[in-house]
Design an enzyme around this catalytic site. Sequence first.
Site, PDB file in Angstrom:
ATOM      1  N   TRP A 102     -39.229 -71.079 -43.567  1.00 15.33           N
ATOM      2  CA  TRP A 102     -39.137 -69.763 -42.916  1.00 15.33           C
ATOM      3  C   TRP A 102     -38.617 -69.904 -41.493  1.00 15.33           C
ATOM      4  O   TRP A 102     -37.798 -69.106 -41.031  1.00 15.33           O
ATOM      5  CB  TRP A 102     -40.485 -69.042 -42.941  1.00 15.33           C
ATOM      6  CG  TRP A 102     -40.966 -68.795 -44.339  1.00 15.33           C
ATOM      7  CD1 TRP A 102     -42.090 -69.287 -44.912  1.00 15.33           C
ATOM      8  CD2 TRP A 102     -40.325 -67.991 -45.355  1.00 15.33           C
ATOM      9  NE1 TRP A 102     -42.191 -68.854 -46.209  1.00 15.33           N
ATOM     10  CE2 TRP A 102     -41.133 -68.059 -46.507  1.00 15.33           C
ATOM     11  CE3 TRP A 102     -39.152 -67.220 -45.389  1.00 15.33           C
ATOM     12  CZ2 TRP A 102     -40.807 -67.397 -47.695  1.00 15.33           C
ATOM     13  CZ3 TRP A 102     -38.831 -66.558 -46.572  1.00 15.33           C
ATOM     14  CH2 TRP A 102     -39.650 -66.660 -47.693  1.00 15.33           C
ATOM     15  N   ASP A 172     -44.037 -65.746 -36.109  1.00 11.05           N
ATOM     16  CA  ASP A 172     -44.128 -65.246 -37.483  1.00 11.05           C
ATOM     17  C   ASP A 172     -45.539 -65.583 -37.977  1.00 11.05           C
ATOM     18  O   ASP A 172     -45.865 -66.749 -38.191  1.00 11.05           O
ATOM     19  CB  ASP A 172     -43.063 -65.944 -38.333  1.00 11.05           C
ATOM     20  CG  ASP A 172     -43.088 -65.523 -39.804  1.00 11.05           C
ATOM     21  OD1 ASP A 172     -44.018 -64.806 -40.202  1.00 11.05           O
ATOM     22  OD2 ASP A 172     -42.167 -65.923 -40.541  1.00 11.05           O
ATOM     23  N   LYS A 196     -49.336 -61.012 -47.677  1.00 16.00           N
ATOM     24  CA  LYS A 196     -50.198 -62.183 -47.760  1.00 16.00           C
ATOM     25  C   LYS A 196     -51.638 -61.840 -47.404  1.00 16.00           C
ATOM     26  O   LYS A 196     -52.549 -62.174 -48.132  1.00 16.00           O
ATOM     27  CB  LYS A 196     -49.691 -63.298 -46.851  1.00 16.00           C
ATOM     28  CG  LYS A 196     -48.636 -64.188 -47.487  1.00 16.00           C
ATOM     29  CD  LYS A 196     -47.238 -63.836 -47.158  1.00 16.00           C
ATOM     30  CE  LYS A 196     -46.225 -64.605 -47.964  1.00 16.00           C
ATOM     31  NZ  LYS A 196     -44.972 -64.779 -47.240  1.00 16.00           N
TER      32      LYS A 196
HETATM   33  C1  PLP Z   1     -43.668 -64.970 -47.035  1.00 12.03           C
HETATM   34  C2  PLP Z   1     -43.175 -65.338 -45.684  1.00 12.03           C
HETATM   35  C3  PLP Z   1     -41.968 -64.853 -45.176  1.00 12.03           C
HETATM   36  C4  PLP Z   1     -41.041 -63.957 -45.980  1.00 12.03           C
HETATM   37  O1  PLP Z   1     -41.566 -62.700 -46.057  1.00 12.03           O
HETATM   38  P1  PLP Z   1     -40.768 -61.500 -46.770  1.00 12.03           P
HETATM   39  O2  PLP Z   1     -41.659 -60.357 -46.462  1.00 12.03           O
HETATM   40  O3  PLP Z   1     -40.669 -61.838 -48.220  1.00 12.03           O
HETATM   41  O4  PLP Z   1     -39.441 -61.392 -46.123  1.00 12.03           O
HETATM   42  C5  PLP Z   1     -41.599 -65.209 -43.901  1.00 12.03           C
HETATM   43  N1  PLP Z   1     -42.371 -66.015 -43.152  1.00 12.03           N
HETATM   44  C6  PLP Z   1     -43.534 -66.518 -43.619  1.00 12.03           C
HETATM   45  C7  PLP Z   1     -44.348 -67.400 -42.750  1.00 12.03           C
HETATM   46  C8  PLP Z   1     -43.965 -66.196 -44.899  1.00 12.03           C
HETATM   47  O5  PLP Z   1     -45.125 -66.694 -45.353  1.00 12.03           O
END
Ligand code: PLP
Length: 361
Positions: A102, A172, A196
């Site tokens: 990511w 993030d 999540k």
């Molecule tokens: C799942 C995830 C993403 C991607 O998220 P989307 O909503 O599918 O774009 C980005 N960063 C992290 C840390 C993730 O766990």
Amino acid sequence: MNRVFNFSAGPSALPLPVLEKAQAELVCYGSSGMSVMEMSHRSSDYQKIIDDCEALLREILSIPDNYKVLFLQGGASSQFAMIPLNLYGKNKKADFILTGMWAKKAQKEAARYGEAKIIASSDDKTFNYIPQIDKSMFSPDADFVHITHNNTIYGTKFEGPLDTGDVPLIADMSSSILSEPVDVSKYGMIYAGAQKNMGPAGLTVVIIREDLIGNAMDICPTMFNYETHSENGSMFNTPPTYAIYICKLVCEWLKENGGIEAMHKTNLKKAEILYSYLDESEMFSATVANPKHRSLMNVPFVTGNDELNAKFIKEATAAGFVNLKGHRSVGGMRASIYNAMPIEGVQALVDFMKKFEAENK
Ligand SMILES: *Cc1c(COP(=O)(O)O)cnc(C)c1O
């Protein structure tokens, strides 16, 4: 009803009381005579839902008043473009720490709009550690520093906020938000896809310091400009109304269960149960060795034997422990133990692993 223990990395398990509340309110919300899904986002009933959701998030995370909370769409992945488009206002330069897929994606997308310098990386060891960061590594003229706070795929996590001085730190937190207290004031911006730890897919929450809004690049599309959403209370267009409603229910559930400190304590306990077994087991081991770098939310582990991994996943699934297959880049297994996973679920998994180990010596 026969619900399994769902260890999915995302979309992932939601607290059962949240689902039951949503079920009870599904057809008719309060005295509105309709489902939340059928409501105008401009109605007073809906305005209360989104206002309550924001107020709960502010309370749970102690978000300071000079931060905006935005309810957006496009997933965390859209933020990889929105961040540079909005924050490359001054020098078109930013620093990135590569701790996983990511983080890499965020860096690659930012590089389309300006300089995206990689100041540290753990790519050499399949991202199974957090690189050592020294303050001298940051570029003083960077517009921001970007990190992935918790690395969902590799099971690592930054210990605390980095000290980036006057340069805004952007994190993030897709897979760690609401799992532990966070000092929001140490960050310029925090963002997270909801699927999540906060609710269903379709909602992305952005928590951004006010002074970082309003300096977007000229080419920034209107819908990608934080100012657009900030000035319109996240209602420039139709927000993901139902996902925001579920996020509100998740926040209510979290508060009723003691708030963020209690949640963190439970998460520490869950991680301790799983990691201490992985450390003592002769069959299973955690892929992240350094306890200081270990995620509380995502725990990858292996047996060192692909056939045995496959056998374990098959038997675990049959026993009601599902979505344990690891990401293809790490292999083996991964147990995602987000807020909605109770201690009993982790204990039951460890008991099952012990039994499997004894049977397959
Ligand atoms: C799942 C995830 C993403 C991607 O998220 P989307 O909503 O599918 O774009 C980005 N960063 C992290 C840390 C993730 O766990």
